[in-house]
Scaffold this motif. Structure first.
Motif, PDB file in Angstrom:
ATOM      1  N   TRP A 368       0.741  -1.280   0.051  1.00  0.00           N
ATOM      2  CA  TRP A 368       0.315  -0.281  -0.329  1.00  0.00           C
ATOM      3  C   TRP A 368       1.106   0.958  -0.036  1.00  0.00           C
ATOM      4  O   TRP A 368       0.558   2.520  -1.027  1.00  0.00           O
ATOM      5  N   GLN A 369       2.076   1.118   1.168  1.00  0.00           N
ATOM      6  CA  GLN A 369       2.773   2.353   0.850  1.00  0.00           C
ATOM      7  C   GLN A 369       3.554   2.506  -0.525  1.00  0.00           C
ATOM      8  O   GLN A 369       3.876   3.283  -0.961  1.00  0.00           O
ATOM      9  N   LEU A 370       3.502   1.498  -1.230  1.00  0.00           N
ATOM     10  CA  LEU A 370       4.520   1.937  -2.451  1.00  0.00           C
ATOM     11  C   LEU A 370       3.689   2.171  -3.540  1.00  0.00           C
ATOM     12  O   LEU A 370       4.143   3.082  -4.077  1.00  0.00           O
ATOM     13  N   ARG A 371       2.564   1.982  -3.381  1.00  0.00           N
ATOM     14  CA  ARG A 371       0.761   2.806  -4.365  1.00  0.00           C
ATOM     15  C   ARG A 371       0.688   4.327  -3.882  1.00  0.00           C
ATOM     16  O   ARG A 371       0.591   4.561  -4.538  1.00  0.00           O
ATOM     17  N   GLN A 372       0.558   4.047  -2.182  1.00  0.00           N
ATOM     18  CA  GLN A 372      -0.396   5.455  -2.078  1.00  0.00           C
ATOM     19  C   GLN A 372       1.079   6.792  -1.687  1.00  0.00           C
ATOM     20  O   GLN A 372       0.483   7.751  -0.594  1.00  0.00           O
ATOM     21  N   HIS A 373       2.308   6.372  -1.504  1.00  0.00           N
ATOM     22  CA  HIS A 373       3.443   7.216  -0.909  1.00  0.00           C
ATOM     23  C   HIS A 373       3.240   8.615  -0.468  1.00  0.00           C
ATOM     24  O   HIS A 373       3.100   9.679  -0.247  1.00  0.00           O
TER      25      HIS A 373
END
Length: 396
Positions: A368-373
């Motif tokens: 999620w962090q990779l997509r939403q950072h």
């Protein structure tokens, strides 16, 4: 409504010129950013106003540490964001000296929190420590902090505290041993209230905390309402000059946490993140960023400890992750960490399965962090705007 005339200035130097105007009693509401707060010139101006017996309400951002020498120059300290309720409470506290008159339809008793002279917060997790200091500051309580047990004992040697908030699991010297050493410092510390704060405790562990000498047990997440209620419960002891001479109470009070998340919790809920950080946008952003940045290390350490069957160290590691997650909108991570910790404490046959489930949640968050950072900070800010907080906040 407040019967007062007011004016604005945009520099501390201009404020000092206003302060030299004769014939009026002035209240100064001063907003300083992180760098401005410790600027030598600004400190000198605050000291000058303080020496003139001026009343000062100091507004600052959330900081991990506060310089008590600076804060003591102010009559009141409010951490941003500013709300009407916090500002009115600060004015009421100043009004207790009959310095100005407030007209309000609601009559309130003086806050029992004003009886607290000094509080010490002990926690090795800087995320939890920052939030506890923020909660206390919002309640008008100035606090010192220590990030491990030895430092806490040394601080108690140097000054007398009225209340100690103690994390339980800390490296080097845990909260129980720290509490015992502090109580051995002398008569003034033998019976002061010490609240144990932990992310998770079995029923038999709650009884153990009572027998060990803790006054209360608070389970994370601790919000302002629960913390205020817990401290209010100590009001009689704090106000009574003879409270230190009384023996320990028959039992520690357990202040329950909020209800558990639903069966299928959300991976990331930014609105919950905002609320669990006391509706403080800066703190919510900082805490989410910190916990996400630590997940790769947590994943590696948990995987290694599980492969080595070092379940004692694994329980300690997951307990800390569970505690940090309590102040986040990561409900799925909280649930997985709680179940893994429970299985480890109970030596349950499904402990490996529960730890694997936790590792899957960590992997999902990293994806999620990779997509939403790049998106989530703006989304969190939008939530704050929608809830009307950002418009009330005095920006740095």
């Amino acid at each position: 409504a407040l019967k007062a005339r007011y004016s604005f200035v945009d520099t501390m130097e201009a404020l000092l010129r206003v302060s030299s105007a004769p014939g009026e009693s002035l209240l100064y509401v001063i907003s300083l950013g992180r760098n401005e707060l410790y600027h030598a010139g600004n400190r000198a101006i605050l000291r000058t106003l303080h020496e003139q017996n001026s009343r000062i309400i100091l507004l600052t951002p959330t900081l991990e540490q506060y310089d008590q020498d600076v804060l003591q120059l102010a009559s009141a300290h409010i951490i941003k964001p500013i709300t009407r309720q916090r500002f009115v409470h600060a004015l009421r506290d100043l009004d207790s000296a009959n310095a100005m008159t407030l007209e309000n339809n609601e009559t309130q008793e003086p806050s029992p929190l004003l009886a607290l002279g000094s509080v010490l917060v002990v926690d090795d997790n800087d995320i939890n420590l920052a939030l506890m200091l923020s909660l206390l500051a919002h309640m008008g309580i100035r606090a010192d902090s220590a990030n491990e047990g030895y430092s806490a004992v040394e601080l108690c040697r140097k000054r007398q505290y009225d209340l100690i908030l103690m994390d339980i699991q800390m490296p080097g010297m845990d909260g129980v041993e720290t509490m015992h050493r502090i109580r051995q410092l002398g008569p003034s510390y033998q019976h002061i209230p010490v609240m144990a704060i932990t992310a998770y405790a079995l029923p038999e562990e709650q009884e153990k905390f009572r027998l060990q000498g803790f006054t209360q047990l608070l389970t994370k997440p601790v919000d302002e309402q629960r913390l205020r209620a817990a401290i209010d419960g100590l009001e009689k002891d704090i106000r009574d000059p003879g409270w230190q001479r009384r023996p320990n109470r028959s039992g520690a009070q357990v202040i329950p946490s909020i209800t558990m998340p639903p069966t299928q919790p959300t991976l990331v809920d930014l609105r919950e993140q905002f609320h669990r950080c006391n509706r403080n946008l800066a703190l919510a952003s900082e805490m989410l960023e910190k916990i996400l940045s630590r997940l790769p290390e947590e994943q590696q350490e948990i995987t290694q400890l599980l492969s080595e069957h070092d379940f004692q160290a694994l329980e300690s590691r997951i307990h800390k992750l569970h505690g940090a997650a309590q102040y986040s909108g990561l409900a799925a991570l909280r649930k997985a960490a709680a179940e893994a910790e429970h299985a480890l404490k109970r030596h349950h046959s499904a402990r490996d399965e529960k730890v694997d489930a936790l590792l899957k949640q960590i992997s999902a968050l990293l994806n999620w962090q990779l997509r939403q950072h790049e998106q989530w900070p703006a989304e969190l800010r939008q939530i704050a705007e929608i809830e009307g907080q950002l418009g009330a906040q005095l920006m740095e």
